[in-house]
Design a protein around this motif. Sequence first.
Motif, mmCIF file in Angstrom:
data_model
loop_
_atom_site.group_PDB
_atom_site.id
_atom_site.type_symbol
_atom_site.label_atom_id
_atom_site.label_comp_id
_atom_site.label_asym_id
_atom_site.label_seq_id
_atom_site.Cartn_x
_atom_site.Cartn_y
_atom_site.Cartn_z
ATOM 1 N N ARG A 487 0.840 -1.198 0.000
ATOM 2 C CA ARG A 487 0.000 0.000 0.000
ATOM 3 C C ARG A 487 0.881 1.256 0.000
ATOM 4 O O ARG A 487 0.598 2.229 -0.715
ATOM 5 N N ARG A 490 2.256 1.859 -3.437
ATOM 6 C CA ARG A 490 1.242 2.463 -4.313
ATOM 7 C C ARG A 490 1.129 3.970 -4.063
ATOM 8 O O ARG A 490 1.064 4.772 -4.994
ATOM 9 N N VAL A 491 1.086 4.323 -2.784
ATOM 10 C CA VAL A 491 0.966 5.742 -2.428
ATOM 11 C C VAL A 491 2.167 6.517 -2.950
ATOM 12 O O VAL A 491 2.031 7.628 -3.499
ATOM 13 N N THR A 494 2.070 6.857 -6.799
ATOM 14 C CA THR A 494 0.998 7.782 -7.163
ATOM 15 C C THR A 494 1.440 9.218 -6.919
ATOM 16 O O THR A 494 1.167 10.119 -7.725
ATOM 17 N N ALA A 495 2.155 9.427 -5.818
ATOM 18 C CA ALA A 495 2.660 10.765 -5.501
ATOM 19 C C ALA A 495 3.690 11.232 -6.524
ATOM 20 O O ALA A 495 3.893 12.435 -6.707
ATOM 21 N N GLN A 496 4.362 10.304 -7.212
ATOM 22 C CA GLN A 496 5.349 10.654 -8.234
ATOM 23 C C GLN A 496 4.699 10.898 -9.593
ATOM 24 O O GLN A 496 5.407 11.052 -10.596
ATOM 25 N N PHE A 498 2.419 8.809 -11.170
ATOM 26 C CA PHE A 498 2.062 7.598 -11.896
ATOM 27 C C PHE A 498 0.588 7.264 -11.665
ATOM 28 O O PHE A 498 0.055 7.483 -10.570
ATOM 29 N N THR A 499 -0.063 6.706 -12.675
ATOM 30 C CA THR A 499 -1.457 6.259 -12.584
ATOM 31 C C THR A 499 -1.484 4.741 -12.447
ATOM 32 O O THR A 499 -0.877 4.028 -13.264
ATOM 33 N N GLU A 500 -2.175 4.240 -11.419
ATOM 34 C CA GLU A 500 -2.210 2.795 -11.201
ATOM 35 C C GLU A 500 -3.189 2.131 -12.160
ATOM 36 O O GLU A 500 -4.282 2.651 -12.415
ATOM 37 N N GLU A 562 1.674 -0.791 -12.039
ATOM 38 C CA GLU A 562 0.788 -1.859 -11.563
ATOM 39 C C GLU A 562 1.500 -2.646 -10.481
ATOM 40 O O GLU A 562 2.700 -2.935 -10.594
ATOM 41 N N ALA A 583 6.519 -0.237 -13.284
ATOM 42 C CA ALA A 583 6.196 1.150 -13.605
ATOM 43 C C ALA A 583 6.719 1.459 -14.996
ATOM 44 O O ALA A 583 7.740 0.903 -15.437
#
Length: 767
Positions: A487, A490-491, A494-496, A498-500, A562, A583
Amino acid sequence: MKFSYNWLRAYVEGLDAPPRKLESLITLKTAECEGIEEVGRYLENACTARIDAVEPIPGSHNVKARVETGRYGPKTVVCGAPNCRPGIFTVYVPLGKKIIQGVESDGMLASAAELGINRDSSGIIEFGTEAGVPVPGCAPDSIIEIDNKSLTHRPDLWGHHGMAREVAAISRRALLDPVKMNLVPGGGASVKIAIDDFDLCPRYSALVFENVTVAPSPLWLQYRLTSVGLNPINNIVDLTNFVMAELAQPMHAFDRDLLIGDTIFVRTARSGERITALNEEEYALKPSNLVIADRTGAIAIAGVIGGLGSAISSRTTNIVFESANFQAASVRRTSVDIKLRTDASMRFEKSQDPVNTVRALARVIELMRELCPGARLAGGLVDQKREISAPPEVELPVDWVVRRLGREVAPAEVEDILTRLAFGVLERAPRVFAVTIPSWRATKDISLKDDLVEEVGRMIGYDSIEPQAPAILGKVPPQDEARPFLRAARVMFTAQGFTEVYNYSFVSEEMAQKFGFDPEAHVRVANPIASDQNLLRMSLVPGIYRNLTENRKHFERFRLFEVGREIHKQPQGLPREIPHLVAAIYSKDGTETDLFELKRAAECLIPGVEAYPATARTFEHPARSADVFWRGERVGRLFELHPGLLEGRAAILDLDMARVQQLRPRDKAYTPLRRYPSSQFDLSVIAGARELVADLRNKVSGFAGELLESIEYVRQYSGPPLPDNSKSVSFRLTVGSAERTLSSDDASAIRARIIEGMRALGYELRV
């Protein structure tokens, strides 16, 4: 599934519960009801009437009819039906007076559709009878609709007699059986039956009638079928549908004179065999499809639909009534193959009772006497079957029932409930019953004592059981360390920016080969959801590649990642599942900086990560691929996709998250803030053009000693005045001590030690 309240009352002696109350009882104790539909409301006050005279109305297609109603006396009615003429008997409905085209009309003359008897609205009803009496066999009715899903495990409830059995048990009334088995004739049959596989067709029974007259059904039969959603056709077809709706036993009638030979064959379809069905559609059959055939070919698709070539018509005089039992899975498979579901196939798919075939034919004999009085049996019953063994007894301890239900139930109450539901009950020992299962519940419904406790529970009412919390103490499960770790990853990504994305865990053989994977090394899916998803993925990269391919159509630059599992086949046991993070950065006109950006993103997750050039795999750029190392171990891959796979440039980072999680430090040590200032200086090392910056940094760090706080790559330069095939790599070093402020001599000594050490290794430094 629709059930007629009047039809149910015919089989439950003295049933007085109103429709709404009965609907509630059925919902609570048997199956979920979805509502009640009132039908035939005009029939309550309707009566037969004779048309005495008809006068045209000027300027209108309507006529003024004088009718004798008997019950309501003479009436004048305006009617627009084309068959309204003097001398016929029809149905009069008292609806009150109204003026129609200047003529006072008192009530109406009704069509069968207006009364709900059938769907014929072409004219008013015609039949010969006396005036003033109710429509024979027709009365207002309430149709109880039950959710089909709640009847899936109960094949006996797909007919009115089975539901009446439930209603009789619930209301403690006697169940009336419409079947007279003594009507079944003995003696030799006039047709033969040949069954190839008794697993596919456990039983096939038939009767032959001759001197048959095909005609419209009486109104009561048309009304009964219409009310439960079946379409009246003629007396013979309607009879088979009536028996199906009554006993849950689908039937079919063949025109005997259109069958070739004296034998009916039950076999699988031959390769390339075709049949035109009653719906006038032609179906190509597979060898797995069961058919009914005569000497020349298929005459019906077993359990689904009859063939047009042997259908009942107005010219039919001799009939074969078929009443069979087919394997549920076979009928379902055939229905799916030909993309056709019928009232018959829906019932056969539920595993019908083989005992019911002859009961249905006995019912046919009785109904034929009313629907076709001139018909007579031609020979006796033909009945081919596999031996039907009685279901084994089930031992049911009352104490076990009490424990499972959570409330006290007396043995006498258990016995009474099961007896009312037509189970055989014998007390073998104190508070222990031996229960015999009736054939209509033994197909795929009742076989264990757990099934019997449900029967007791639903009949006593689950609302009578006081809810109690389970006696098992709750315990917090052990924490899954991988969950918060993934988790957090993922966070972070996403903060960088990137789209999951989420992809299926399946790949096709073509995609596996495209990325150089052996399809045989994959775990193969036994029942894939699609033909191109028959392998479990060994890498997340093919899925990301599909995402890149689709998104590049709409965006020139984007970032994806992913988190998922690679699935690897093992020599023994279950496959090994390894969590990975992949990524990707795509750019239509990108540069090699995307690789460095991915390495920077990786450093946010695993500080100190290093990348070393590696031999490219088939789907990687030949000169832009590297192994990713952290804490001295390989944890992933950093590369660009091969230019032949994708237009544009795509940099990809693939991390083994299980290995990363194992290598990350379990404990964190507190380091106090430095109390003394640090010193910085830059050094530029001249090295070969292909030498790795990380190797140079490690060598410089080794000579700096314990006072080195950090070393940062600044830049590199190639060109004059440097020699060819060389470069200058600049680093910024920060040195300091936790105990004192370093003097300029201390910093100079560290700098000199590094310069001497690097020169000893053959490097020149720009100082």
